[in-house]
Design a protein around this motif. Structure first.
Motif, short mmCIF file in Angstrom:
data_model
loop_
_atom_site.label_atom_id
_atom_site.label_comp_id
_atom_site.label_asym_id
_atom_site.label_seq_id
_atom_site.Cartn_x
_atom_site.Cartn_y
_atom_site.Cartn_z
N THR A 1 0.81 -1.21 0.00
CA THR A 1 0.00 0.00 0.00
C THR A 1 0.85 1.26 0.00
O THR A 1 0.42 2.29 -0.54
N TRP B 1 -2.32 6.90 -0.77
CA TRP B 1 -2.27 6.14 0.48
C TRP B 1 -1.42 6.86 1.52
O TRP B 1 -1.76 6.89 2.69
N ARG C 1 -9.21 6.24 3.47
CA ARG C 1 -8.53 4.96 3.65
C ARG C 1 -8.25 4.75 5.12
O ARG C 1 -8.04 5.69 5.87
N ASN D 1 -5.56 2.77 7.29
CA ASN D 1 -4.28 2.07 7.15
C ASN D 1 -4.08 0.98 8.18
O ASN D 1 -3.06 0.30 8.16
N THR E 1 -7.88 -0.79 4.00
CA THR E 1 -9.11 -0.69 3.22
C THR E 1 -9.29 0.74 2.71
O THR E 1 -9.00 1.70 3.44
N VAL E 2 -9.78 0.83 1.51
CA VAL E 2 -10.14 2.12 0.90
C VAL E 2 -11.66 2.18 0.80
O VAL E 2 -12.30 1.17 0.46
N CYS F 1 -12.33 -0.64 -7.73
CA CYS F 1 -11.16 0.07 -7.22
C CYS F 1 -9.93 -0.46 -7.93
O CYS F 1 -9.91 -1.59 -8.43
#
Length: 118
Positions: A28, A52, A71, A73, A77-78, A95
């Motif tokens: 990520t 990110w 998001r 962290n 997950t977004v 996505c």
């Protein structure tokens, strides 16, 4: 290898809200995540993106003020929070991840259907 799995789509009435999730496995850091949508008979459209590392976002004009990308962290997950939905938002939403060094979206999820009824 990066895997993206979307969830949260469904049927909602106009004016309603949905939150889509994109669970990320793999790298990520130093990447961007984009949300795209494709309606039947139309080309895929960029909806918005998030960095990110910095969480900075960008949106297509048609969703500004209604959609929000964020998001988590910890959960990797977004999210795509969609408010004030319109029938023209009906599409398959996907996505995708773009490594910062690549300049193109290289990894894609399978998509989730969003249907907005009038």
């Amino acid at each position: 290898q990066v895997q993206l799995v979307e969830s949260g789509g469904g049927l909602v009435q106009a004016g309603g809200s949905l939150r889509l999730s994109c669970a990320v496995s793999g790298r990520t850091s130093r990447t961007y995540f984009g949300w795209f949508r494709q309606a039947p008979g139309k080309e895929r459209e960029f909806v918005g993106s998030i960095s990110w590392n910095t969480a900075s976002t960008a949106y297509v004009d048609s969703v500004k003020g209604r959609f929000t990308i964020s998001r988590d962290n910890v959960k990797n997950t977004v999210y795509l929070q969609m408010n004030s939905l319109k029938p023209e938002d009906t599409a398959v939403y996907s996505c995708a991840q773009m490594p910062a060094t690549s300049g193109k979206y290289e990894y894609w999820g399978q998509g989730t259907q969003v249907t907005v009824s009038s």
